[in-house]
Design an enzyme around this catalytic site. Structure first.
Site, PDB file in Angstrom:
ATOM      1  N   GLN A  38      51.374  33.442  68.972  1.00  0.00           N
ATOM      2  CA  GLN A  38      52.302  33.528  67.841  1.00  0.00           C
ATOM      3  C   GLN A  38      51.637  34.219  66.638  1.00  0.00           C
ATOM      4  O   GLN A  38      52.300  34.943  65.899  1.00  0.00           O
ATOM      5  CB  GLN A  38      52.769  32.122  67.452  1.00  0.00           C
ATOM      6  CG  GLN A  38      54.000  32.097  66.563  1.00  0.00           C
ATOM      7  CD  GLN A  38      55.300  32.281  67.337  1.00  0.00           C
ATOM      8  OE1 GLN A  38      55.477  31.671  68.388  1.00  0.00           O
ATOM      9  NE2 GLN A  38      56.193  33.114  66.845  1.00  0.00           N
ATOM     10  N   LYS A  89      51.872  37.955  67.219  1.00  0.00           N
ATOM     11  CA  LYS A  89      53.291  38.351  67.180  1.00  0.00           C
ATOM     12  C   LYS A  89      53.794  38.391  65.742  1.00  0.00           C
ATOM     13  O   LYS A  89      54.411  39.355  65.310  1.00  0.00           O
ATOM     14  CB  LYS A  89      54.102  37.338  67.997  1.00  0.00           C
ATOM     15  CG  LYS A  89      55.575  37.677  68.120  1.00  0.00           C
ATOM     16  CD  LYS A  89      56.440  36.506  68.565  1.00  0.00           C
ATOM     17  CE  LYS A  89      55.957  35.806  69.800  1.00  0.00           C
ATOM     18  NZ  LYS A  89      56.977  34.867  70.346  1.00  0.00           N
ATOM     19  N   LYS A 101      52.617  26.486  66.573  1.00  0.00           N
ATOM     20  CA  LYS A 101      53.571  26.105  67.629  1.00  0.00           C
ATOM     21  C   LYS A 101      53.551  24.596  67.742  1.00  0.00           C
ATOM     22  O   LYS A 101      52.572  23.959  67.362  1.00  0.00           O
ATOM     23  CB  LYS A 101      53.151  26.711  68.969  1.00  0.00           C
ATOM     24  CG  LYS A 101      54.275  26.836  69.978  1.00  0.00           C
ATOM     25  CD  LYS A 101      55.125  28.053  69.702  1.00  0.00           C
ATOM     26  CE  LYS A 101      56.367  28.110  70.538  1.00  0.00           C
ATOM     27  NZ  LYS A 101      57.048  29.399  70.424  1.00  0.00           N
ATOM     28  N   GLY A 142      63.060  26.876  66.784  1.00  0.00           N
ATOM     29  CA  GLY A 142      63.356  26.490  68.166  1.00  0.00           C
ATOM     30  C   GLY A 142      62.483  27.190  69.183  1.00  0.00           C
ATOM     31  O   GLY A 142      61.750  28.128  68.875  1.00  0.00           O
ATOM     32  N   ASP A 143      62.543  26.726  70.398  1.00  0.00           N
ATOM     33  CA  ASP A 143      61.923  27.344  71.570  1.00  0.00           C
ATOM     34  C   ASP A 143      62.616  26.672  72.764  1.00  0.00           C
ATOM     35  O   ASP A 143      63.722  26.133  72.612  1.00  0.00           O
ATOM     36  CB  ASP A 143      60.395  27.127  71.570  1.00  0.00           C
ATOM     37  CG  ASP A 143      59.663  28.038  72.561  1.00  0.00           C
ATOM     38  OD1 ASP A 143      59.440  29.213  72.254  1.00  0.00           O
ATOM     39  OD2 ASP A 143      59.341  27.575  73.682  1.00  0.00           O
ATOM     40  N   THR A 157      66.344  36.971  69.258  1.00  0.00           N
ATOM     41  CA  THR A 157      65.263  37.217  70.222  1.00  0.00           C
ATOM     42  C   THR A 157      65.764  38.112  71.352  1.00  0.00           C
ATOM     43  O   THR A 157      65.135  39.126  71.689  1.00  0.00           O
ATOM     44  CB  THR A 157      64.710  35.897  70.776  1.00  0.00           C
ATOM     45  OG1 THR A 157      64.478  35.001  69.702  1.00  0.00           O
ATOM     46  CG2 THR A 157      63.415  36.127  71.533  1.00  0.00           C
ATOM     47  N   ASN A 186      68.810  30.577  75.546  1.00  0.00           N
ATOM     48  CA  ASN A 186      69.096  31.334  74.334  1.00  0.00           C
ATOM     49  C   ASN A 186      68.657  32.802  74.433  1.00  0.00           C
ATOM     50  O   ASN A 186      69.434  33.719  74.143  1.00  0.00           O
ATOM     51  CB  ASN A 186      68.407  30.644  73.142  1.00  0.00           C
ATOM     52  CG  ASN A 186      68.526  31.462  71.881  1.00  0.00           C
ATOM     53  OD1 ASN A 186      67.620  32.209  71.523  1.00  0.00           O
ATOM     54  ND2 ASN A 186      69.653  31.378  71.214  1.00  0.00           N
TER      55      ASN A 186
END
Ligand code: NDP
Ligand code: 2IT
Length: 451
Positions: A116, A119, A131, A170-171, A214, A245
């Protein structure tokens, strides 16, 4: 170790990380890939070696684990483990999703938190990396159980986060519903209305397009890679793994851009629809009814369901968009995709491909978008949600979508430019890792070391 670390210093960093983090294969995989890509940087930038930037970057700044106690509908007391890995805050507050899945453990949290950082750096926005999540399994839980779990999880998490400290989102297993329950609990405890989570509902500070971002971004990234070769999604056959998602909005956008998506999956199996997947039917099954992808074949004539999710890679396609979970595509499956004519892979899930699968794609010189670059549209739009919260304004869907497109283009261009500058033009794995790394490294160097 599948990584080739010819540089003695990098090999030692890897060995030290392995020693300090035993039995953490996903974390080692993420670290190994980055270190391998940093060889040309180490050669050019002795200052970054001297200041220990790389050793510092592979150690999270802070890692919190906590007990989450909740009561199920039958009155049983249930215990799960919660996590928040605050990996790196050199360029902004920690930012990254929360994953609720029974497979969640320290290794998975750390690989996700580590990636992350790079990114978020690539998005061009000022966000550090983090995370979190829990080994809680949302499957089969009632609405009330989900709500109680989210509340209990936030009762502890709230003391570690804040709009200028750490902003979760979210994830896997965490979408708008869960963010709503967590946000409600945060407000109850802290008595403040602030942009502490992203992916919020539109009625209470969410951003238009965040839900889609995403998946849309994965397609915008693929389109940028293809445009450089004079190609586009128009007329292409696409396979999208997953049906959550990211997968749903990647499929929708690929179809809008002129492609035909013929297959999607969940962890049980996959559907094949030669006429093109009807995304609205998938949305009804997965988003509204929270059902299984198998039901698509019962509702759409001509569609076929096959048990076993990995079989999806045997379907011939021009473009593969893995959008389910880590290591969902291995070297054998990569070979099969190539044999069947696949020319483009854009990762939607984090670390979709095994290291060996990436090697197969890079050797074949097909267009390969690594997740740190290709799925950055989600967190980038979270960054735009944070901006809107701070401004006390809401941008239109068109405005957010335009900014998202621009960010995906920058991510592509910066990754490509770094691949060229450091000697392997077109290798976006290397380019994304280096471009993401350098910005954080410069910030860490400028901020000094606490003696
Ligand atoms: P969802 O929970 O909405 O969907 C996850 C999908 O992946 C489901 O179809 C699920 O199937 C499948 N899946 C999950 N775990 C496994 C597994 N172990 N094996 C096979 N299939 C699995 O999650 P998202 O769509 O949000 O996330 C998907 C991926 O995208 C993850 O890697 C996530 O880290 C990444 N990502 C998400 C972002 C976001 O904004 N949400 C941003 C960037 C990356 P089933 O229902 O059967 O479990
Ligand atoms: O992996 C990811 O980039 C996400 N799950 C989104 C993180 C975020 O903060 O929006």
């Amino acid at each position: 170790m599948v990584f080739v670390l010819k540089n003695e210093y990098l090999a030692k960093v890897y060995a030290d990380v392995e020693k300090r983090n035993p039995n953490e294969p996903e974390f080692m995989q993420a670290v190994g890939e980055v270190l391998e890509c940093l060889e040309p940087v180490v050669a050019k930038r002795p200052d970054l070696v001297k200041t220990g930037i790389i050793e510092r970057m592979v150690e999270p700044e802070r890692m919190i684990t906590f007990r989450v106690t909740w009561v199920d509908d039958k009155g049983n007391v249930r215990i799960n483990r919660g996590y928040r890995v605050q990996f790196n805050s050199a360029i902004g507050p920690y930012k990254g999703g929360l994953r609720f899945h029974p497979s969640v453990n320290a290794s998975i949290m750390k690989f996700l938190g580590f990636e992350q950082c790079f990114k978020n750096s690539l998005t061009t926005l000022p966000m550090g990396g983090g995370k979190g999540g829990s080994d809680f399994d949302p499957k089969g839980k009632s609405e009330a159980e989900i709500m109680r779990f989210c509340q209990s999880f936030m009762t502890e998490l709230q003391r570690h986060i804040g709009q200028f400290t750490d902003v979760p989102a979210g994830d896997i297993g965490v979408g708008g519903r869960e963010i709503g329950y967590m946000y409600g609990q945060y407000m109850r405890i802290r008595n403040e209305f602030t942009g502490v989570l992203t992916g919020k509902g539109l009625a209470y500070g969410g951003s238009l397009i965040r839900t889609q971002a995403t998946g849309y971004g994965v397609c915008y990234f693929a389109e940028n890679m293809m445009a450089a070769k004079g190609e586009s999604f128009m007329g292409k056959t696409v396979v999208v793994s997953g049906s959550g998602n990211v997968a749903i909005y990647a499929a929708e956008k690929a179809q809008t851009m002129g492609a035909k998506v013929v297959a999607m999956s969940d962890s049980d199996g996959y559907i094949y629809d030669k006429d093109g997947i009807q995304v609205s039917v998938v949305q009804q099954i997965k988003e509204v009814e929270r059902g299984r992808i198998k039901e698509y074949a019962d509702r759409v004539k001509g569609a076929v369901y096959t048990q076993g999710c990995r079989g999806i890679w045997s379907i011939p396609c021009d473009v593969a968009l893995p959008c389910a979970t880590q290591n969902e595509l291995n070297a054998e499956e990569a070979e099969l995709l190539l044999k069947n004519g696949c020319k483009v892979v854009s990762e939607g899930s984090n670390m979709s491909c095994t290291a060996e699968a990436i090697t197969v794609f890079l050797k074949a010189k097909i267009l390969f978008g690594p997740s740190k670059a290709s799925n950055g549209g989600g967190v980038a739009t979270s960054g735009l949600e944070m901006s809107q919260n701070s401004l006390r304004l809401s941008w239109s869907a068109e405005e957010v979508d335009e900014k998202l497109k621009g960010i995906m283009k920058s991510i592509y261009e910066n990754s490509y430019a770094a691949s060229k500058e450091f000697g392997d033009e077109g290798n976006l794995v290397m380019g994304a890792n280096i471009a993401g790394f350098l910005k954080i490294a410069e910030a860490m160097k400028a901020q000094g070391i606490a003696y």
